[in-house]
Design a protein around this motif. Structure first.
Motif, PDB file in Angstrom:
ATOM      1  N   GLN A   1      57.795  10.445  46.088  1.00 18.68           N
ATOM      2  CA  GLN A   1      57.081  10.833  47.305  1.00 18.68           C
ATOM      3  C   GLN A   1      56.209  12.065  47.059  1.00 18.68           C
ATOM      4  OE1 GLN A   1      56.760   9.223  50.218  1.00 18.68           O
ATOM      5  NE2 GLN A   1      57.890   7.579  49.231  1.00 18.68           N
ATOM      6  N   THR A   2      56.731  13.016  46.308  1.00 17.92           N
ATOM      7  CA  THR A   2      55.954  14.212  45.974  1.00 17.92           C
ATOM      8  C   THR A   2      54.728  13.830  45.157  1.00 17.92           C
ATOM      9  OG1 THR A   2      57.915  15.616  46.061  1.00 17.92           O
ATOM     10  CG2 THR A   2      56.031  16.461  44.807  1.00 17.92           C
ATOM     11  N   ALA A   3      54.910  12.951  44.189  1.00 19.34           N
ATOM     12  CA  ALA A   3      53.786  12.489  43.364  1.00 19.34           C
ATOM     13  C   ALA A   3      52.721  11.835  44.242  1.00 19.34           C
ATOM     14  CB  ALA A   3      54.277  11.507  42.302  1.00 19.34           C
TER      15      ALA A   3
ATOM     16  N   LEU B   1      48.925  13.277  44.688  1.00 17.65           N
ATOM     17  CA  LEU B   1      47.769  12.475  44.274  1.00 17.65           C
ATOM     18  C   LEU B   1      46.823  12.224  45.447  1.00 17.65           C
ATOM     19  CD1 LEU B   1      49.589  10.019  41.853  1.00 17.65           C
ATOM     20  CD2 LEU B   1      48.036  11.894  41.243  1.00 17.65           C
ATOM     21  N   MET B   2      47.377  12.036  46.640  1.00 15.17           N
ATOM     22  CA  MET B   2      46.525  11.873  47.823  1.00 15.17           C
ATOM     23  C   MET B   2      45.753  13.154  48.110  1.00 15.17           C
ATOM     24  SD  MET B   2      48.958   9.567  50.361  1.00 15.17           S
ATOM     25  CE  MET B   2      48.296  10.389  51.764  1.00 15.17           C
TER      26      MET B   2
ATOM     27  N   SER C   1      39.157  16.379  45.943  1.00 15.47           N
ATOM     28  CA  SER C   1      38.088  15.980  45.035  1.00 15.47           C
ATOM     29  C   SER C   1      36.889  15.429  45.814  1.00 15.47           C
ATOM     30  CB  SER C   1      38.608  14.931  44.052  1.00 15.47           C
ATOM     31  OG  SER C   1      37.609  14.586  43.138  1.00 15.47           O
ATOM     32  N   GLY C   2      37.185  14.644  46.865  1.00 13.37           N
ATOM     33  CA  GLY C   2      36.108  14.134  47.712  1.00 13.37           C
ATOM     34  C   GLY C   2      35.368  15.262  48.413  1.00 13.37           C
TER      35      GLY C   2
ATOM     36  N   LYS D   1      44.092  19.824  38.560  1.00 11.89           N
ATOM     37  CA  LYS D   1      45.431  20.379  38.356  1.00 11.89           C
ATOM     38  C   LYS D   1      46.442  19.729  39.288  1.00 11.89           C
ATOM     39  CE  LYS D   1      43.974  24.858  36.565  1.00 11.89           C
ATOM     40  NZ  LYS D   1      43.971  26.309  36.765  1.00 11.89           N
ATOM     41  N   ILE D   2      46.041  19.486  40.535  1.00 18.13           N
ATOM     42  CA  ILE D   2      46.944  18.832  41.486  1.00 18.13           C
ATOM     43  C   ILE D   2      47.215  17.398  41.038  1.00 18.13           C
ATOM     44  CG2 ILE D   2      47.167  18.005  43.863  1.00 18.13           C
ATOM     45  CD1 ILE D   2      45.601  20.511  44.727  1.00 18.13           C
ATOM     46  N   GLU D   3      46.186  16.717  40.572  1.00 23.15           N
ATOM     47  CA  GLU D   3      46.367  15.347  40.073  1.00 23.15           C
ATOM     48  C   GLU D   3      47.312  15.334  38.873  1.00 23.15           C
ATOM     49  OE1 GLU D   3      43.787  11.506  38.549  1.00 23.15           O
ATOM     50  OE2 GLU D   3      42.744  13.371  38.991  1.00 23.15           O
ATOM     51  N   GLN D   4      47.161  16.289  37.995  1.00 24.71           N
ATOM     52  CA  GLN D   4      48.041  16.387  36.833  1.00 24.71           C
ATOM     53  C   GLN D   4      49.492  16.616  37.261  1.00 24.71           C
ATOM     54  OE1 GLN D   4      47.479  19.799  34.179  1.00 24.71           O
ATOM     55  NE2 GLN D   4      47.576  18.386  32.447  1.00 24.71           N
TER      56      GLN D   4
END
Length: 107
Positions: free
Chosen positions: A28-30, A34-35, A41-42, A68-71
């Motif tokens: 859920q955290t992932a 990613l969201m 990013s948008g 960094k958040i995506e990573q």
């Protein structure tokens, strides 16, 4: 007299239900990370049309934050994926030889 043998639960420490909960929380955290990375990013891509001091201030603050958040999201997903099999293995190990918990009486 022989030393008492460890119980199966002692031989295989850990709570499989808690492992399942940890895996779900990691997944859920992932998903949330990613969201958020996608949303940020948008926003950054829309801000590239900006010009001037406000644009520069925004870009200085955000910079490579979406990456960094995506990573971080990818790492949480990998952690959940790697941990998931442990609860099954733990359940299988604990359902094994219960005679370890209740040794046969001496003859």
């Amino acid at each position: 007299m022989a030393a008492p043998r460890p119980c199966v639960e002692d031989a295989f420490p850990g709570n499989p239900d808690r492992v399942d909960i940890a895996v779900e929380e990691m997944n859920q955290t992932a998903k949330r990370l990613l969201m958020q990375a996608e949303t940020l990013s948008g926003g950054v891509s829309r801000m590239e049309r900006w010009e001037g001091i406000a644009h520069q201030a925004f870009m200085d603050q955000v910079g490579d934050l979406p990456g960094k958040i995506e990573q971080a999201g990818d790492r949480y997903a990998a952690g959940g994926y790697g941990l998931a099999p442990y609860s099954t293995l733990l359940r299988q190990a604990r359902s094994g030889p219960h005679e370890l918990c209740n040794p046969a009486p001496a003859a």
